[in-house]
Design a protein around this motif. Structure first.
Motif, PDB file in Angstrom:
ATOM      1  N   ARG A  47       0.841  -1.194   0.000  1.00 38.32           N
ATOM      2  CA  ARG A  47       0.000   0.000   0.000  1.00 38.32           C
ATOM      3  C   ARG A  47       0.875   1.242   0.000  1.00 38.32           C
ATOM      4  O   ARG A  47       2.005   1.223   0.495  1.00 38.32           O
ATOM      5  N   VAL A  48       0.333   2.307  -0.546  1.00 35.50           N
ATOM      6  CA  VAL A  48       1.024   3.602  -0.557  1.00 35.50           C
ATOM      7  C   VAL A  48       0.072   4.633   0.057  1.00 35.50           C
ATOM      8  O   VAL A  48      -1.008   4.884  -0.486  1.00 35.50           O
ATOM      9  N   VAL A  49       0.465   5.196   1.184  1.00 34.09           N
ATOM     10  CA  VAL A  49      -0.344   6.216   1.851  1.00 34.09           C
ATOM     11  C   VAL A  49       0.334   7.565   1.646  1.00 34.09           C
ATOM     12  O   VAL A  49       1.517   7.720   1.930  1.00 34.09           O
ATOM     13  N   TRP A  50      -0.416   8.536   1.122  1.00 37.35           N
ATOM     14  CA  TRP A  50       0.136   9.859   0.828  1.00 37.35           C
ATOM     15  C   TRP A  50      -0.911  10.919   1.176  1.00 37.35           C
ATOM     16  O   TRP A  50      -2.100  10.624   1.295  1.00 37.35           O
ATOM     17  N   GLU A  51      -0.452  12.148   1.341  1.00 35.66           N
ATOM     18  CA  GLU A  51      -1.348  13.250   1.708  1.00 35.66           C
ATOM     19  C   GLU A  51      -1.547  14.203   0.538  1.00 35.66           C
ATOM     20  O   GLU A  51      -0.590  14.534  -0.174  1.00 35.66           O
ATOM     21  N   ARG A  61      -3.140   1.068  -4.043  1.00 39.90           N
ATOM     22  CA  ARG A  61      -2.477  -0.232  -4.188  1.00 39.90           C
ATOM     23  C   ARG A  61      -1.274  -0.078  -5.113  1.00 39.90           C
ATOM     24  O   ARG A  61      -1.338   0.636  -6.105  1.00 39.90           O
ATOM     25  N   ALA A  62      -0.201  -0.772  -4.799  1.00 34.38           N
ATOM     26  CA  ALA A  62       1.000  -0.725  -5.639  1.00 34.38           C
ATOM     27  C   ALA A  62       1.570  -2.126  -5.790  1.00 34.38           C
ATOM     28  O   ALA A  62       1.365  -2.996  -4.927  1.00 34.38           O
ATOM     29  N   PHE A  63       2.293  -2.339  -6.894  1.00 32.19           N
ATOM     30  CA  PHE A  63       2.801  -3.666  -7.229  1.00 32.19           C
ATOM     31  C   PHE A  63       4.173  -3.551  -7.900  1.00 32.19           C
ATOM     32  O   PHE A  63       4.496  -2.552  -8.529  1.00 32.19           O
ATOM     33  N   ASN A  85      -3.868  -3.145 -12.235  1.00 35.62           N
ATOM     34  CA  ASN A  85      -4.160  -4.273 -11.348  1.00 35.62           C
ATOM     35  C   ASN A  85      -3.131  -5.364 -11.623  1.00 35.62           C
ATOM     36  O   ASN A  85      -2.276  -5.216 -12.510  1.00 35.62           O
ATOM     37  N   LEU A  86      -3.206  -6.453 -10.901  1.00 34.25           N
ATOM     38  CA  LEU A  86      -2.176  -7.482 -11.009  1.00 34.25           C
ATOM     39  C   LEU A  86      -2.208  -8.177 -12.365  1.00 34.25           C
ATOM     40  O   LEU A  86      -1.154  -8.522 -12.911  1.00 34.25           O
ATOM     41  N   SER A  87      -3.387  -8.362 -12.935  1.00 32.77           N
ATOM     42  CA  SER A  87      -3.477  -9.003 -14.247  1.00 32.77           C
ATOM     43  C   SER A  87      -2.728  -8.196 -15.301  1.00 32.77           C
ATOM     44  O   SER A  87      -1.944  -8.748 -16.085  1.00 32.77           O
ATOM     45  N   ILE A  88      -2.961  -6.887 -15.316  1.00 34.62           N
ATOM     46  CA  ILE A  88      -2.304  -6.028 -16.309  1.00 34.62           C
ATOM     47  C   ILE A  88      -0.794  -6.027 -16.104  1.00 34.62           C
ATOM     48  O   ILE A  88      -0.018  -6.119 -17.066  1.00 34.62           O
ATOM     49  N   ASN A 106      21.377  -7.409 -22.001  1.00 34.12           N
ATOM     50  CA  ASN A 106      21.260  -8.265 -20.817  1.00 34.12           C
ATOM     51  C   ASN A 106      20.256  -7.684 -19.826  1.00 34.12           C
ATOM     52  O   ASN A 106      20.618  -7.021 -18.859  1.00 34.12           O
ATOM     53  N   MET A 107      18.980  -7.967 -20.088  1.00 32.40           N
ATOM     54  CA  MET A 107      17.917  -7.466 -19.230  1.00 32.40           C
ATOM     55  C   MET A 107      16.856  -8.539 -19.039  1.00 32.40           C
ATOM     56  O   MET A 107      16.447  -9.195 -20.001  1.00 32.40           O
ATOM     57  N   GLY A 108      16.432  -8.718 -17.784  1.00 37.50           N
ATOM     58  CA  GLY A 108      15.303  -9.578 -17.503  1.00 37.50           C
ATOM     59  C   GLY A 108      14.007  -8.806 -17.677  1.00 37.50           C
ATOM     60  O   GLY A 108      13.990  -7.696 -18.213  1.00 37.50           O
ATOM     61  N   GLY A 109      12.900  -9.374 -17.216  1.00 40.96           N
ATOM     62  CA  GLY A 109      11.607  -8.746 -17.408  1.00 40.96           C
ATOM     63  C   GLY A 109      10.882  -8.471 -16.107  1.00 40.96           C
ATOM     64  O   GLY A 109      10.888  -9.303 -15.191  1.00 40.96           O
ATOM     65  N   GLY A 110      10.269  -7.307 -16.006  1.00 37.89           N
ATOM     66  CA  GLY A 110       9.470  -6.959 -14.844  1.00 37.89           C
ATOM     67  C   GLY A 110       8.533  -5.813 -15.179  1.00 37.89           C
ATOM     68  O   GLY A 110       8.626  -5.200 -16.247  1.00 37.89           O
ATOM     69  N   LYS A 111       7.619  -5.525 -14.281  1.00 40.25           N
ATOM     70  CA  LYS A 111       6.701  -4.404 -14.468  1.00 40.25           C
ATOM     71  C   LYS A 111       6.105  -4.050 -13.118  1.00 40.25           C
ATOM     72  O   LYS A 111       6.021  -4.898 -12.220  1.00 40.25           O
ATOM     73  N   GLY A 112       5.697  -2.807 -12.958  1.00 39.77           N
ATOM     74  CA  GLY A 112       5.114  -2.403 -11.689  1.00 39.77           C
ATOM     75  C   GLY A 112       4.258  -1.171 -11.853  1.00 39.77           C
ATOM     76  O   GLY A 112       4.033  -0.675 -12.961  1.00 39.77           O
ATOM     77  N   GLY A 113       3.766  -0.680 -10.728  1.00 44.79           N
ATOM     78  CA  GLY A 113       2.979   0.533 -10.767  1.00 44.79           C
ATOM     79  C   GLY A 113       1.939   0.592  -9.679  1.00 44.79           C
ATOM     80  O   GLY A 113       1.999  -0.155  -8.696  1.00 44.79           O
ATOM     81  N   SER A 114       0.970   1.467  -9.872  1.00 40.76           N
ATOM     82  CA  SER A 114      -0.049   1.712  -8.863  1.00 40.76           C
ATOM     83  C   SER A 114      -1.318   2.225  -9.526  1.00 40.76           C
ATOM     84  O   SER A 114      -1.274   2.779 -10.644  1.00 40.76           O
ATOM     85  N   ASP A 115      -2.462   2.062  -8.825  1.00 43.21           N
ATOM     86  CA  ASP A 115      -3.726   2.602  -9.335  1.00 43.21           C
ATOM     87  C   ASP A 115      -3.892   4.086  -9.006  1.00 43.21           C
ATOM     88  O   ASP A 115      -4.983   4.646  -9.141  1.00 43.21           O
ATOM     89  N   PHE A 116      -2.819   4.738  -8.620  1.00 42.68           N
ATOM     90  CA  PHE A 116      -2.781   6.191  -8.429  1.00 42.68           C
ATOM     91  C   PHE A 116      -2.943   6.887  -9.780  1.00 42.68           C
ATOM     92  O   PHE A 116      -2.364   6.457 -10.781  1.00 42.68           O
TER      93      PHE A 116
END
Length: 449
Positions: A47-51, A61-63, A85-88, A106-116
């Protein structure tokens, strides 16, 4: 195991699996690699809590999906958008694994983000979110572990805030993020890379399949969706080469310019988007027509080249049929999985008829230029150097040429029915070539045998 609640990931997995059928029939031992590679090495959720500016706390939510590190550190963008979301993110990380393999780096694969959602937020609100987000993410990333980048909603401003937060929290100045500012570790050509790379890839497709529609001709008609970085720089490169850009779009509608977009108008759109504006505000510009609530694919009577550059599943089967009717010859994705499975079937069935069919390139091949230059940024950071604009552009062109050749050769070998007038499938070529490279590295590491 694929869950019913992960439709985007299931779509990406089904595309890879179907593309591999001929290869797996000849090499059945690789089925074990497919079983292993479809499961991410690690999924982080927090989780990400911000003001906000009124001092009111908000939570998002963040991933971070660290999908595969067989070829190098996890590498892939951070998406900030309400749809996240996690599916995307699983689909994006999965696709990123094979896309990165096709770059030859030489790079592997990943992805992330948030519903912000950065839209409508002040700079200070975005900064507070980015600092809170990095407060957790910094535990799991590093220059030799996981190197995130930008994506939808994460531009230069957001990368700068995240880098600043990481630097403060870890007390180190390292190339942990790509897409950085030019004066503090960024690379020339990085903002342009994905859009330029798509065009460099398309030039090879044209040379083989449709030399009568060169990008140097004002009679060549190009339809582009989206109006973010990828779409803008794809459009600017097309205009620079001499062809005509007919469309740009955003989530609210499409702008159509029958006489072609000018460099000045595309630049104006770029400035508008940096401020969070929408294309509807340009509806009264000279030479353009605005179509609310519509994507460009059904709005044009004649199209030679279509470049989906907005987001996933932005071309439906019906829209694909409309493009075929409009005479499209080349479709190349600037977005990730820009076409639905049904749309791809329309294009691929057209290709199988030979002659004047449609040749389609999936995003993992045609849009790999962005992550390729991110990889070059990592190399420059390691050397504490910054390469010249022309040098990076030349390397990008070389990477896109190699990627095209790899996809073409694998497509020629593993596409059923290809030969003569029937072009090989670049979907098959990209998926088989990327999969083999990742699977062979995994086998060498003992991940399957």
């Amino acid at each position: 195991m694929v869950l019913p609640s992960e439709p985007e990931f299931e779509q990406a997995l089904n595309e890879l699996t179907s593309s591999l059928q001929v290869f797996l029939k000849a090499n059945p031992e690789y089925q074990r690699a497919l079983d292993v590679v479809q499961i991410p090495e690690r999924v982080l959720q927090f989780r990400v809590v911000w003001e906000d500016d009124k001092g009111i706390p908000h939570v998002n939510r963040a991933f971070r999906v660290q999908y595969n590190s067989a070829l190098g550190p996890y590498k892939g963008g951070l998406r900030l958008h309400p749809s996240v979301n996690l599916s995307i993110l699983k689909f994006l990380g999965f696709e990123q694994t094979f896309k990165n393999a096709l770059t030859g780096l030489n790079m592997g694969g990943g992805k992330g983000g948030s519903d912000f959602d950065p839209k409508g937020k002040s700079d200070n609100e975005i900064r507070r979110f980015c600092y809170a987000f990095m407060g957790e993410l910094q535990r799991h990333i590093g220059k030799d572990t996981d190197v995130p980048a930008g994506d939808i909603g994460t531009g230069g401003r957001e990368i700068a805030f995240m880098f600043g937060a990481y630097k403060k929290l870890r007390n180190e100045f390292v190339g942990v993020l790509t897409g950085k500012g030019l004066t503090w570790g960024g690379s020339n050509i990085r903002p342009e890379a994905t859009g330029y790379g798509v065009i460099y890839y398309v030039e090879h497709m044209i040379a083989k399949a449709a030399p009568e529609i060169p990008l140097t001709s004002p009679n060549t008609l190009v339809s582009i969706s989206g109006s973010g970085n990828v779409a803008q720089f794809a459009a600017l490169k097309v205009i620079e080469l001499g062809a005509k850009v007919l469309s740009l779009s955003d989530s609210k509608g499409s702008l159509i310019a029958e006489g072609g977009f000018t460099r000045e108008l595309v630049t104006k759109i770029g400035a508008l988007k940096l401020k969070g504006g929408s294309l509807d505000s340009l509806a009264h510009e000279s030479g353009v027509a605005y179509h609310a609530g519509k994507r460009p694919w059904t709005l044009l009577e004649k199209v030679d080249i279509a470049l989906p550059c907005a987001t996933q599943n932005e071309v439906s089967a019906e829209e694909a049929e409309a493009l075929v009717k409009a005479g499209v010859r080349i479709v190349a994705e600037g977005s990730n999985m820009g076409c639905t499975a049904e749309a791809i079937d329309v294009f691929e069935n057209s290709r199988k008829k030979g002659g004047k069919g449609v040749w389609y390139a999936p995003g993992k091949a045609s849009n790999c230029g962005g992550v390729a230059v991110s990889g070059l940024e990592m190399a420059q950071n390691s050397q504490r150097l910054q390469w010249a604009h022309a040098d990076v552009d030349a390397k990008l062109k070389g990477i896109m040429t190699d990627c095209y050749q790899i996809c073409l050769l694998a497509g020629e070998k593993w596409t059923e029915g290809a030969g003569g007038e029937v072009l090989p499938s670049l979907v098959v070529g990209a998926n088989v070539a990327g999969f083999i490279k990742v699977a062979d590295a995994m086998r060498a590491h003992g991940d399957w045998w």
